[in-house]
Design an enzyme around this catalytic site. Structure first.
Site, PDB file in Angstrom:
ATOM      1  N   CYS A  59       0.829  -1.199   0.000  1.00  0.00           N
ATOM      2  CA  CYS A  59       0.000   0.000   0.000  1.00  0.00           C
ATOM      3  C   CYS A  59       0.866   1.253   0.000  1.00  0.00           C
ATOM      4  O   CYS A  59       1.792   1.366   0.798  1.00  0.00           O
ATOM      5  CB  CYS A  59      -0.893  -0.016   1.237  1.00  0.00           C
ATOM      6  SG  CYS A  59      -1.768   1.523   1.498  1.00  0.00           S
ATOM      7  N   CYS A  69      -1.129   6.111   7.135  1.00  0.00           N
ATOM      8  CA  CYS A  69      -2.535   6.192   7.537  1.00  0.00           C
ATOM      9  C   CYS A  69      -2.773   5.542   8.896  1.00  0.00           C
ATOM     10  O   CYS A  69      -3.728   5.874   9.594  1.00  0.00           O
ATOM     11  CB  CYS A  69      -3.445   5.607   6.470  1.00  0.00           C
ATOM     12  SG  CYS A  69      -4.115   3.994   6.822  1.00  0.00           S
ATOM     13  N   CYS A 106      -3.529  -0.296   8.670  1.00  0.00           N
ATOM     14  CA  CYS A 106      -3.266  -1.736   8.528  1.00  0.00           C
ATOM     15  C   CYS A 106      -1.874  -2.082   9.048  1.00  0.00           C
ATOM     16  O   CYS A 106      -0.925  -2.191   8.269  1.00  0.00           O
ATOM     17  CB  CYS A 106      -3.369  -2.142   7.070  1.00  0.00           C
ATOM     18  SG  CYS A 106      -4.974  -1.841   6.365  1.00  0.00           S
ATOM     19  N   CYS A 159      -7.987   1.417  -1.078  1.00  0.00           N
ATOM     20  CA  CYS A 159      -7.474   0.775   0.120  1.00  0.00           C
ATOM     21  C   CYS A 159      -7.688  -0.735  -0.020  1.00  0.00           C
ATOM     22  O   CYS A 159      -8.740  -1.178  -0.483  1.00  0.00           O
ATOM     23  CB  CYS A 159      -8.229   1.335   1.321  1.00  0.00           C
ATOM     24  SG  CYS A 159      -8.032   0.369   2.807  1.00  0.00           S
ATOM     25  N   GLN A 201     -21.448  -5.069  11.796  1.00  0.00           N
ATOM     26  CA  GLN A 201     -20.088  -5.599  11.678  1.00  0.00           C
ATOM     27  C   GLN A 201     -19.531  -5.303  10.288  1.00  0.00           C
ATOM     28  O   GLN A 201     -20.230  -5.479   9.295  1.00  0.00           O
ATOM     29  CB  GLN A 201     -20.096  -7.116  11.920  1.00  0.00           C
ATOM     30  CG  GLN A 201     -20.460  -7.517  13.341  1.00  0.00           C
ATOM     31  CD  GLN A 201     -19.314  -7.333  14.329  1.00  0.00           C
ATOM     32  OE1 GLN A 201     -18.256  -6.823  13.998  1.00  0.00           O
ATOM     33  NE2 GLN A 201     -19.526  -7.750  15.554  1.00  0.00           N
ATOM     34  N   TYR A 207     -26.199  -5.577  24.194  1.00  0.00           N
ATOM     35  CA  TYR A 207     -25.435  -4.810  23.207  1.00  0.00           C
ATOM     36  C   TYR A 207     -25.818  -5.344  21.822  1.00  0.00           C
ATOM     37  O   TYR A 207     -24.972  -5.735  21.026  1.00  0.00           O
ATOM     38  CB  TYR A 207     -23.923  -4.951  23.428  1.00  0.00           C
ATOM     39  CG  TYR A 207     -23.452  -4.688  24.835  1.00  0.00           C
ATOM     40  CD1 TYR A 207     -23.100  -3.387  25.234  1.00  0.00           C
ATOM     41  CD2 TYR A 207     -23.339  -5.713  25.769  1.00  0.00           C
ATOM     42  CE1 TYR A 207     -22.646  -3.141  26.524  1.00  0.00           C
ATOM     43  CE2 TYR A 207     -22.896  -5.479  27.056  1.00  0.00           C
ATOM     44  CZ  TYR A 207     -22.549  -4.197  27.438  1.00  0.00           C
ATOM     45  OH  TYR A 207     -22.091  -3.958  28.719  1.00  0.00           O
ATOM     46  N   GLU A 265     -30.084  -2.478  23.817  1.00  0.00           N
ATOM     47  CA  GLU A 265     -29.118  -1.700  23.036  1.00  0.00           C
ATOM     48  C   GLU A 265     -29.304  -0.223  23.388  1.00  0.00           C
ATOM     49  O   GLU A 265     -30.425   0.233  23.584  1.00  0.00           O
ATOM     50  CB  GLU A 265     -29.374  -1.960  21.537  1.00  0.00           C
ATOM     51  CG  GLU A 265     -28.833  -0.944  20.560  1.00  0.00           C
ATOM     52  CD  GLU A 265     -27.317  -0.845  20.531  1.00  0.00           C
ATOM     53  OE1 GLU A 265     -26.636  -1.878  20.569  1.00  0.00           O
ATOM     54  OE2 GLU A 265     -26.812   0.304  20.473  1.00  0.00           O
ATOM     55  N   CYS A 275     -14.471  -7.789  20.827  1.00  0.00           N
ATOM     56  CA  CYS A 275     -13.572  -7.311  19.769  1.00  0.00           C
ATOM     57  C   CYS A 275     -12.251  -6.845  20.355  1.00  0.00           C
ATOM     58  O   CYS A 275     -11.450  -6.219  19.658  1.00  0.00           O
ATOM     59  CB  CYS A 275     -14.236  -6.245  18.913  1.00  0.00           C
ATOM     60  SG  CYS A 275     -14.981  -4.924  19.836  1.00  0.00           S
TER      61      CYS A 275
HETATM   62  N1  SAH Z   1     -24.304  -7.366  18.645  1.00  0.00           N
HETATM   63  C1  SAH Z   1     -24.334  -6.349  17.626  1.00  0.00           C
HETATM   64  C2  SAH Z   1     -23.646  -5.048  18.046  1.00  0.00           C
HETATM   65  C3  SAH Z   1     -22.281  -5.168  18.661  1.00  0.00           C
HETATM   66  S1  SAH Z   1     -21.367  -3.678  18.750  1.00  0.00           S
HETATM   67  C4  SAH Z   1     -23.741  -6.845  16.335  1.00  0.00           C
HETATM   68  O1  SAH Z   1     -23.041  -7.853  16.313  1.00  0.00           O
HETATM   69  O2  SAH Z   1     -23.987  -6.227  15.316  1.00  0.00           O
HETATM   70  C5  SAH Z   1     -21.723  -3.071  20.334  1.00  0.00           C
HETATM   71  C6  SAH Z   1     -23.058  -2.405  20.443  1.00  0.00           C
HETATM   72  O3  SAH Z   1     -23.182  -1.969  21.793  1.00  0.00           O
HETATM   73  C7  SAH Z   1     -23.275  -1.174  19.583  1.00  0.00           C
HETATM   74  O4  SAH Z   1     -24.482  -1.316  18.863  1.00  0.00           O
HETATM   75  C8  SAH Z   1     -23.393  -0.019  20.596  1.00  0.00           C
HETATM   76  O5  SAH Z   1     -24.316   0.979  20.197  1.00  0.00           O
HETATM   77  C9  SAH Z   1     -23.876  -0.738  21.825  1.00  0.00           C
HETATM   78  N2  SAH Z   1     -23.561  -0.134  23.124  1.00  0.00           N
HETATM   79  C10 SAH Z   1     -22.466   0.569  23.488  1.00  0.00           C
HETATM   80  N3  SAH Z   1     -22.506   0.876  24.779  1.00  0.00           N
HETATM   81  C11 SAH Z   1     -23.659   0.335  25.272  1.00  0.00           C
HETATM   82  C12 SAH Z   1     -24.273   0.307  26.562  1.00  0.00           C
HETATM   83  N4  SAH Z   1     -23.698   0.894  27.606  1.00  0.00           N
HETATM   84  N5  SAH Z   1     -25.444  -0.340  26.696  1.00  0.00           N
HETATM   85  C13 SAH Z   1     -26.035  -0.939  25.630  1.00  0.00           C
HETATM   86  N6  SAH Z   1     -25.508  -0.938  24.405  1.00  0.00           N
HETATM   87  C14 SAH Z   1     -24.342  -0.309  24.209  1.00  0.00           C
END
Ligand code: SAH
Length: 430
Positions: free
Chosen positions: A53, A59, A62, A136, A260, A289, A310, A385
């Site tokens: 790259c 940047c 990566c 990219c 994702q 979440y 969420e 993650c």
């Molecule tokens: N499980 C989903 C999202 C995972 S990412 C997927 O796989 O697509 C993490 C998520 O947590 C995001 O959507 C973010 O908005 C949410 N989040 C962050 N802090 C939070 C909190 N304190 N309580 C509830 N959700 C939260």
């Protein structure tokens, strides 16, 4: 600034004798040892001459790009093994067949050079200096092509870019989201103020160049902030969202909802997470979440009921539509902080059989984890993650009645240092 740091004078061949080179992933640390005398150590970041790259090292994106993919996987495996060793065995990392152009979400910041030429790219880490990016290796190719053409359109429409330091100018960012399976494309134009001159002609010209675009959104961000998107949005073309398919379900994704970035690997990740939950159809499941509802909705046909929580209201709106869209009736969504919500459930004497939790990189908090312990589920499936915060949270859960059974790393982010891990915990006395 970036050009200065990584410019030509540092790319030149070494001139000193007895020079020792210590090669790291993207940088070289050189010690100059001339005539037997040790000189001051210099740490120089150089652009690898053989990098895949042209902006590698500039940047900051990566870190592992030039490392053979097998070696990247080994490095990530080793990292997860080491961090999780006190808690459980780590299974073999799930890699990607073609580890390039996987990002379905692409962001570019816009600016201009002193001579007025419009540039787009990525901020050099911690600065407002734009490293120009044309294409990219990890981003969706269609998204990059759209961004390049928007750059040319700004010139022909004489639209000024925004200056992050002075606050003058209009055009700030472009965000492109592509549906991996559906092929749908969302373009978000982020402006510093609400009026895009010749709006209709601009949209027409962009659609003519890229008929694959299914929706165009104008987002206004008039704040001095590192956030890309502002509050206010208007739809200039299409429905204002895209849809994509994940594990046989259709999901609506709007501009501010989390989704994702690597669809191919996400399907493997969710399949593994749901498999580890060992659902029989009788369970009361919590999907914490939950974003746009993905994990809970995909798992819903194997559970009695799913309770999803969420924080982001836009994501919750998407999630409710997604349940309807897929004809799913046994999932309920709550917009709340996951910790607060779980504490309430625990205080009200509620229970759960399985908890899926998929927190952001910072991991979960003690309010959440202590509520999990009170709710006393048989199994917890933690999708993480960041293995560092996962290890921290495992420390808490394994001290409070849970044992980690297995962990599976999934390479969601090839060429970068990041790695996803799904870890399954069982209640010890069950
Ligand atoms: N499980 C989903 C999202 C995972 S990412 C997927 O796989 O697509 C993490 C998520 O947590 C995001 O959507 C973010 O908005 C949410 N989040 C962050 N802090 C939070 C909190 N304190 N309580 C509830 N959700 C939260």
């Amino acid at each position: 600034m970036a050009e200065k740091k990584t410019g030509k004078k540092f790319v030149q061949k070494p001139k000193f004798r007895n020079e020792k080179k210590y090669k790291t992933d993207k940088t070289e640390v050189k010690k100059y040892n001339t005539f037997g005398k040790k000189k001051a150590e210099k740490k120089i970041v150089v652009k690898s001459e053989k990098s895949l790259c042209p902006v590698h090292g500039k940047c900051g994106g990566c870190q592992l790009l030039d490392m053979p993919y097998e070696k990247q996987l080994k490095q990530k495996q080793k990292q997860v093994n080491k961090l999780l060793k006190p808690y459980c065995n780590t299974e073999k990392i799930i890699g990607m067949e073609n580890p390039f152009h996987y990002r379905n979400k692409v962001h570019a910041v816009f600016g201009h050079r002193k001579d007025g030429t419009v540039i787009s790219g990525i901020y050099q880490q911690g600065t407002h200096f734009i490293v120009p990016v044309d294409e990219c290796l990890i981003e969706d190719k269609r998204a990059d092509a759209i961004i390049r053409d928007i750059r040319d359109l700004l010139k022909s429409f004489k639209i000024k870019t925004y200056n992050e330091d002075t606050g003058y100018g209009l055009f700030r960012h472009v965000l492109v989201r592509t549906g991996h399976h559906s092929g749908q494309v969302m373009v978000v134009l982020v402006l510093g103020s609400p009026i895009l001159p010749s709006k209709n002609n601009f949209v027409k010209a962009l659609r003519k160049l890229h008929p694959e675009i299914t929706t165009i959104i104008l987002n206004v961000n008039n704040q001095k902030t590192s956030m890309i998107l502002g509050e206010k949005e208007t739809v200039l073309y299409g429905k204002g969202y895209i849809e994509d398919e994940l594990c046989g379900h259709i999901f609506r994704i709007s501009s501010k909802s989390f989704y994702q970035v690597n669809t191919v690997q996400t399907e493997k990740l969710y399949t593994k997470a749901i498999e580890l939950a060992s659902l029989t159809g009788k369970e009361r499941v919590i999907d914490a979440y939950c974003g746009i509802g993905t994990i809970g909705l995909i798992a819903s046909d194997k559970a009695k009921e799913v309770i999803s929580v969420e924080l982001n209201p836009d994501a919750v709106k998407d999630a409710i539509v997604n349940a309807k869209r897929n004809g799913i009736k046994n999932v309920r969504f709550y917009q709340n902080d996951a910790g607060v919500f779980m504490r309430q459930m625990a205080d009200e004497g509620e229970s759960a059989d399985v908890v899926f939790m998929d927190p952001p990189r910072s991991g979960s908090d003690e309010k959440f984890l202590s509520s999990v312990v009170t709710l006393n589920p048989k199994r917890v499936v933690y999708v993480s993650c960041d293995p560092t915060t996962l290890a921290r949270d495992l420390k808490y859960l394994t001290k409070h009645g849970y044992s980690a059974v297995t962990a599976v790393p999934v390479d969601m982010f090839p060429a970068t240092e990041h790695v996803e891990t799904v870890c399954c915990l069982h209640r010890v006395n069950s």
